[in-house]
Design a protein around this motif. Structure first.
Motif, PDB file in Angstrom:
ATOM      1  N   GLU A 140     -16.872 -71.154 -14.532  1.00  0.00           N
ATOM      2  CA  GLU A 140     -15.926 -71.247 -15.641  1.00  0.00           C
ATOM      3  C   GLU A 140     -16.036 -72.580 -16.384  1.00  0.00           C
ATOM      4  N   GLY A 141     -15.915 -72.527 -17.693  1.00  0.00           N
ATOM      5  CA  GLY A 141     -15.956 -73.735 -18.507  1.00  0.00           C
ATOM      6  C   GLY A 141     -17.338 -74.363 -18.597  1.00  0.00           C
ATOM      7  N   ARG A 142     -18.365 -73.588 -18.371  1.00  0.00           N
ATOM      8  CA  ARG A 142     -19.749 -74.097 -18.404  1.00  0.00           C
ATOM      9  C   ARG A 142     -20.373 -73.868 -19.768  1.00  0.00           C
ATOM     10  N   THR A 195     -16.989 -65.060 -22.899  1.00  0.00           N
ATOM     11  CA  THR A 195     -17.447 -66.310 -23.497  1.00  0.00           C
ATOM     12  C   THR A 195     -16.586 -66.578 -24.724  1.00  0.00           C
ATOM     13  N   ASP A 196     -16.828 -67.716 -25.365  1.00  0.00           N
ATOM     14  CA  ASP A 196     -16.114 -68.044 -26.599  1.00  0.00           C
ATOM     15  C   ASP A 196     -16.866 -67.575 -27.845  1.00  0.00           C
ATOM     16  N   GLY A 197     -17.889 -66.742 -27.670  1.00  0.00           N
ATOM     17  CA  GLY A 197     -18.680 -66.252 -28.800  1.00  0.00           C
ATOM     18  C   GLY A 197     -17.940 -65.204 -29.618  1.00  0.00           C
ATOM     19  N   THR A 198     -18.541 -64.807 -30.725  1.00  0.00           N
ATOM     20  CA  THR A 198     -17.928 -63.798 -31.586  1.00  0.00           C
ATOM     21  C   THR A 198     -18.630 -62.457 -31.407  1.00  0.00           C
ATOM     22  N   CYS A 258     -22.337 -67.991 -28.437  1.00  0.00           N
ATOM     23  CA  CYS A 258     -21.606 -68.309 -27.208  1.00  0.00           C
ATOM     24  C   CYS A 258     -21.956 -69.740 -26.830  1.00  0.00           C
ATOM     25  N   VAL A 259     -20.934 -70.564 -26.632  1.00  0.00           N
ATOM     26  CA  VAL A 259     -21.139 -71.975 -26.313  1.00  0.00           C
ATOM     27  C   VAL A 259     -20.568 -72.321 -24.940  1.00  0.00           C
ATOM     28  N   THR A 260     -19.486 -71.622 -24.537  1.00  0.00           N
ATOM     29  CA  THR A 260     -18.790 -71.948 -23.291  1.00  0.00           C
ATOM     30  C   THR A 260     -18.330 -70.676 -22.580  1.00  0.00           C
TER      31      THR A 260
END
Length: 114
Positions: free
Chosen positions: A41-43, A90-93, A60-62
């Motif tokens: 997590e948080g990588r 992930t934090d991607g769209t 995706c970055v994190t």
């Protein structure tokens, strides 16, 4: 389900690679440290090709929190072992739809139930 080690390959749905960072140093398999909660997590994620600025797409970055894949039975220093079923967002769209998951566990010697 195999245990994950520091050699595990986790990727986003687009093929970007999760950069592993492990928190425990007590247990190893064949000289490689075992991954435990909350290691995935948080990588940071590198190489995600989902980047089209004109379309509003963000790579995706994190990694976000794991949804599934921590052992219910086996823990190291109170932290559940990560299994080859690890999956999270992930934090991607588009937001809330892009997962990361295990492509390769990093070892094939040790297996466990969930």
């Amino acid at each position: 389900m195999q245990w994950l080690t520091e050699d595990a390959l986790l990727v986003c749905d687009h093929g970007g690679r999760v950069n592993n960072k492990l928190s425990q140093q007590l247990v190893e398999i064949a000289g490689r440290r075992v991954m435990v909660a909350i290691d995935p997590e948080g990588r940071s994620i590198s190489g995600c090709p989902n980047a089209d600025v004109l379309m509003g797409m963000r790579p995706c970055v994190t990694t976000l929190p794991v949804k599934t894949g921590y052992s219910d039975f086996i823990a190291i220093a109170g932290h559940p072992v990560c299994l080859s079923t690890v999956r999270g967002l992930t934090d991607g769209t588009p937001p809330g739809t892009v997962d990361y998951s295990v492509k390769r566990p990093g070892q094939v010697l040790v297996e466990a139930g969930s």
